[in-house]
Design a protein around this motif. Structure first.
Motif, mmCIF file in Angstrom:
data_model
loop_
_atom_site.group_PDB
_atom_site.id
_atom_site.type_symbol
_atom_site.label_atom_id
_atom_site.label_comp_id
_atom_site.label_asym_id
_atom_site.label_seq_id
_atom_site.Cartn_x
_atom_site.Cartn_y
_atom_site.Cartn_z
ATOM 1 N N UNK A 1 -5.377 2.028 -8.512
ATOM 2 C CA UNK A 1 -5.613 3.338 -7.885
ATOM 3 C C UNK A 1 -6.801 3.222 -6.942
ATOM 4 N N UNK A 2 -6.600 3.516 -5.681
ATOM 5 C CA UNK A 2 -7.715 3.412 -4.746
ATOM 6 C C UNK A 2 -7.273 3.750 -3.343
ATOM 7 N N UNK A 3 -8.290 3.798 -2.474
ATOM 8 C CA UNK A 3 -8.096 4.276 -1.106
ATOM 9 C C UNK A 3 -8.085 3.081 -0.145
ATOM 10 N N UNK A 4 -7.163 3.054 0.783
ATOM 11 C CA UNK A 4 -7.121 1.939 1.741
ATOM 12 C C UNK A 4 -8.324 1.941 2.684
ATOM 13 N N UNK A 5 -9.057 3.046 2.744
ATOM 14 C CA UNK A 5 -10.259 3.052 3.601
ATOM 15 C C UNK A 5 -11.458 2.420 2.885
ATOM 16 N N UNK A 6 -11.277 2.046 1.626
ATOM 17 C CA UNK A 6 -12.365 1.440 0.838
ATOM 18 C C UNK A 6 -12.322 -0.091 1.041
ATOM 19 N N UNK A 7 -13.135 -0.570 1.992
ATOM 20 C CA UNK A 7 -13.018 -1.990 2.368
ATOM 21 C C UNK A 7 -13.434 -2.928 1.226
ATOM 22 N N UNK B 1 -9.035 -1.056 8.260
ATOM 23 C CA UNK B 1 -9.672 -1.714 7.097
ATOM 24 C C UNK B 1 -8.739 -2.806 6.562
ATOM 25 N N UNK B 2 -7.465 -2.482 6.435
ATOM 26 C CA UNK B 2 -6.503 -3.473 5.914
ATOM 27 C C UNK B 2 -6.372 -4.672 6.859
ATOM 28 N N UNK C 1 0.862 -1.189 0.000
ATOM 29 C CA UNK C 1 0.000 0.000 0.000
ATOM 30 C C UNK C 1 0.898 1.238 0.000
ATOM 31 N N UNK C 2 0.453 2.271 -0.713
ATOM 32 C CA UNK C 2 1.248 3.508 -0.758
ATOM 33 C C UNK C 2 2.543 3.354 -1.527
ATOM 34 N N UNK D 1 -12.951 -2.476 -1.973
ATOM 35 C CA UNK D 1 -11.820 -2.553 -2.899
ATOM 36 C C UNK D 1 -10.703 -3.428 -2.300
ATOM 37 N N UNK D 2 -10.395 -3.213 -1.032
ATOM 38 C CA UNK D 2 -9.323 -4.005 -0.403
ATOM 39 C C UNK D 2 -9.710 -5.488 -0.417
ATOM 40 N N UNK D 3 -10.966 -5.775 -0.130
ATOM 41 C CA UNK D 3 -11.437 -7.175 -0.178
ATOM 42 C C UNK D 3 -11.273 -7.762 -1.583
#
Ligand SMILES: NC(=O)c1ccc[n+]([C@@H]2O[C@H](COP(=O)([O-])OP(=O)(O)OC[C@H]3O[C@@H](n4cnc5c(N)ncnc54)[C@H](O)[C@@H]3O)[C@@H](O)[C@H]2O)c1
Length: 335
Positions: free
Chosen positions: A57-63, A106-107, A6-7, A65-67
């Protein structure tokens, strides 16, 4: 091995991805990055076509997307994504809590759900707070963060610990000192001062300039993370440092001398509130247990870094425009 970074479009993450793909060409890297002001795909332009590398491209707070990413499988997560600049945390603490604390949670939740084999939380020496002129923080020193940035990182570290202790997530926390080197956004001391000096702009030093930080060349930090990824023990914390404690004034003078620029460029500005006087880490644990030590002497690292910024002016001139100038005009760190 498949690793979610991430990042990875930021400073340390991009150096880490480059190191891993060079050293382990068979590994797969997925880089999840929101591309905030600090995220820059130019940092990875040399590997963007590598079939072992994928950018999301995306936000780590977007569960969701992370899933979706972890559903496809990953052996490890190396978590760099963060709001990382102390000064900015004084003007907008909320985004630090959102990204650094909620994003980490979230991660962690998703890592647990998809049974990820290793979660590495990339944290900072700043969580230990300010030290007087002697002594160093060990991994068991108390957490005494003083800025919203360091408080958000310490909070995330505690969540990581809790997911390990409570749910058995195989997680490791690393705490590193100040990094410097190629691809650092020009808001941190060394990258800002080199790029300002190259264009004869003043170098704004907070207060008396006698604040002490330990500095590590970014590749040494990435090599430590490589060791931890392969040999680190779940549930452990590892301090990582360069063994180069310097005052801001010493660094400034060194940069000016390397670039043959006059000391008159130095400008003392009003101090940052609650400015931590000194950070210092005891890094004996990672040396003894994983056999890691920094390889880059400070003089050599600074010489390489000055040379990199001098020969990559288009990289930082593109970054140092538009919103960057507006921000620094407003908070007058730039003058
Ligand atoms: N720079 C240092 O000296 C230092 C020292 C110790 C620890 N650290 C830690 O190392 C990590 C990386 O630091 P850096 O200097 O490379 O930071 P950086 O600011 O250069 O990069 C941060 C990256 O995270 C991305 N990002 C931010 N918010 C995001 C979000 N919500 N979702 C997805 N991506 C997001 C940004 O786009 C950027 O690419 C951070 O966690 C920082 O706390 C940094």
């Amino acid at each position: 091995m498949k690793v979610l970074v991430t990042g990875g479009a930021g400073f340390i993450g991009s150096n880490f991805i480059r190191l891993i793909l060079q050293k382990y060409p068979e590994y797969h890297i997925v880089n999840l990055d929101k591309l905030t002001y600090a995220g820059n795909l130019d940092n990875l332009s040399d590997i963007e076509d590598n079939p072992h590398y994928q950018f999301v491209k995306g936000d780590i707070t977007d569960s969701d997307l992370v899933d979706r990413i972890l559903e496809e499988g990953a052996d490890a997560i190396i978590h760099f994504a963060a709001e990382s600049h102390v000064d900015r945390s004084l003007y907008d603490p909320g985004i630090f809590v959102k990204t650094n604390v909620l994003g980490t949670q979230v991660l962690l939740e998703s890592a647990l759900k998809y049974k990820i084999g290793s979660f590495i939380q990339v944290s900072t020496d700043e969580v230990y707070g300010s030290l007087s002129h002697e002594g160093s923080s060990t991994e068991s020193s108390p957490l005494l963060p003083n800025s919203p940035y360091s408080a958000s990182k310490a909070s995330a570290d505690l969540l990581v610990r809790s997911y390990h202790v409570t749910f058995g997530l195989p997680a490791i926390i690393t705490r590193c000192t100040n990094n410097y080197g190629p691809y650092q956004f020009p808001e941190k001391l060394i990258s800002l001062f080199i790029t300002n000096a190259l264009t004869n702009l003043s170098l704004p030093i907070y207060g008396d300039g006698l604040y002490v930080r330990d500095w590590i060349y970014v590749e040494d930090h990435c090599r430590a993370l490589d060791k931890i990824l392969h040999r680190g023990k779940a549930g452990e914390i590892y301090n990582i440092g360069g063994g180069n404690e310097k005052t801001n004034l010493e660094i400034t003078r060194l940069i000016l001398s390397k670039l043959n620029k006059p000391e008159s460029l130095v400008k003392h500005v009003k101090d940052r509130p609650a400015h931590d006087r000194r950070y210092s880490l005891d890094c004996s644990k990672i040396g003894a247990e994983l056999g890691w030590k920094p390889e880059t002497a400070f003089e050599e690292g600074i010489a390489r870094t000055v040379e990199w910024y001098a020969s990559h002016q288009s990289w930082w001139q593109k970054v140092k425009s538009g919103e960057y100038l507006e921000y620094y005009e407003k908070h007058y760190l730039y003058r």
